[in-house]
Design a protein around this motif. Structure first.
Motif, PDB file in Angstrom:
ATOM      1  N   GLU A 115     -21.380 -15.149  14.696  1.00  0.00           N
ATOM      2  CA  GLU A 115     -20.669 -14.012  14.948  1.00  0.00           C
ATOM      3  C   GLU A 115     -20.692 -12.894  13.857  1.00  0.00           C
ATOM      4  O   GLU A 115     -21.193 -13.093  12.831  1.00  0.00           O
ATOM      5  CB  GLU A 115     -19.006 -14.499  14.748  1.00  0.00           C
ATOM      6  N   ASN A 170     -22.720  -9.002  14.233  1.00  0.00           N
ATOM      7  CA  ASN A 170     -24.043  -8.572  14.158  1.00  0.00           C
ATOM      8  C   ASN A 170     -24.993  -9.517  14.484  1.00  0.00           C
ATOM      9  O   ASN A 170     -25.809  -9.635  13.715  1.00  0.00           O
ATOM     10  CB  ASN A 170     -24.058  -7.713  12.991  1.00  0.00           C
ATOM     11  N   ASP A 211     -22.143  -9.177  19.534  1.00  0.00           N
ATOM     12  CA  ASP A 211     -21.175  -9.345  18.460  1.00  0.00           C
ATOM     13  C   ASP A 211     -20.979 -11.055  18.354  1.00  0.00           C
ATOM     14  O   ASP A 211     -20.656 -11.499  17.042  1.00  0.00           O
ATOM     15  CB  ASP A 211     -19.928  -9.072  19.058  1.00  0.00           C
ATOM     16  N   GLY A 243     -20.153  -9.415  23.710  1.00  0.00           N
ATOM     17  CA  GLY A 243     -19.761  -7.944  22.910  1.00  0.00           C
ATOM     18  C   GLY A 243     -19.749  -7.035  23.744  1.00  0.00           C
ATOM     19  O   GLY A 243     -19.547  -6.881  24.876  1.00  0.00           O
TER      20      GLY A 243
END
Length: 171
Positions: free
Chosen positions: A48, A50, A63, A81
């Motif tokens: 989780e 970036n 994401d 994301g």
């Protein structure tokens, strides 16, 4: 009402089949994220924040990702994301296929990629957009669906396909 359009096209309208870089599957997968949970026994990896995943010429940003592997070695990937993105070089060409969606699901058993939520796949100057795109990485067959009236603000969902003309041979 959802509209479905089955496309049996290799987006560039080329007669030859062009696939993703074949050497990528034999390369290691590198994952980077702000945090992760790895369960090697169960074969479940959750990353989780970036998230960046690379394997050869394949790169993906999201994401959150959930990667699973069963006892037979089959893998699934779910990426979420505000527009999860991927990019991969096509085998034998200096050309890339790129895609993005709110959610990307991949299953190695069926070679299916399903992009859901503002889905978009681009290959060269050719483009396919819709609410959901299902793509077979081996056969290069696409299925594109427009959104439902509720998902598209009360209007019928539409799909868009842009195919560039094949370059003419010069005399």
């Amino acid at each position: 009402m959802r509209h479905s359009l089955m496309l049996a096209l290799a987006l560039c309208c080329a007669a030859a089949n062009v696939y993703a870089e074949k050497a990528d599957s034999s390369k290691p997968i590198e994952l980077a994220a702000d945090r992760g949970s790895l369960d090697q026994k169960q074969g479940i990896n959750i990353l989780e924040g970036n998230v960046v995943a690379t394997q050869g010429t394949l790169s993906m940003r999201a994401d959150k990702t959930i990667v699973t592997r069963d006892a037979q070695g089959n893998q699934t990937l779910q990426a979420f994301g505000n527009q999860a993105q991927f990019r991969q070089k096509l085998d034998g060409k200096n050309e890339y296929i790129e895609g993005q969606a709110n959610r990307v699901d991949y299953t190695s058993v069926t070679n299916q990629v399903v992009l859901t939520g503002k889905a978009r796949v681009k290959r060269g100057a050719d483009l396919v957009t819709g609410e959901q795109i299902t793509y077979n990485t081996v056969t290069e067959i696409y299925q594109v669906m427009g959104g439902s009236p509720a998902a598209s603000g009360g209007t019928k969902g539409r799909v868009t396909v842009i195919i560039q003309p094949k370059p003419q041979d010069k005399p």
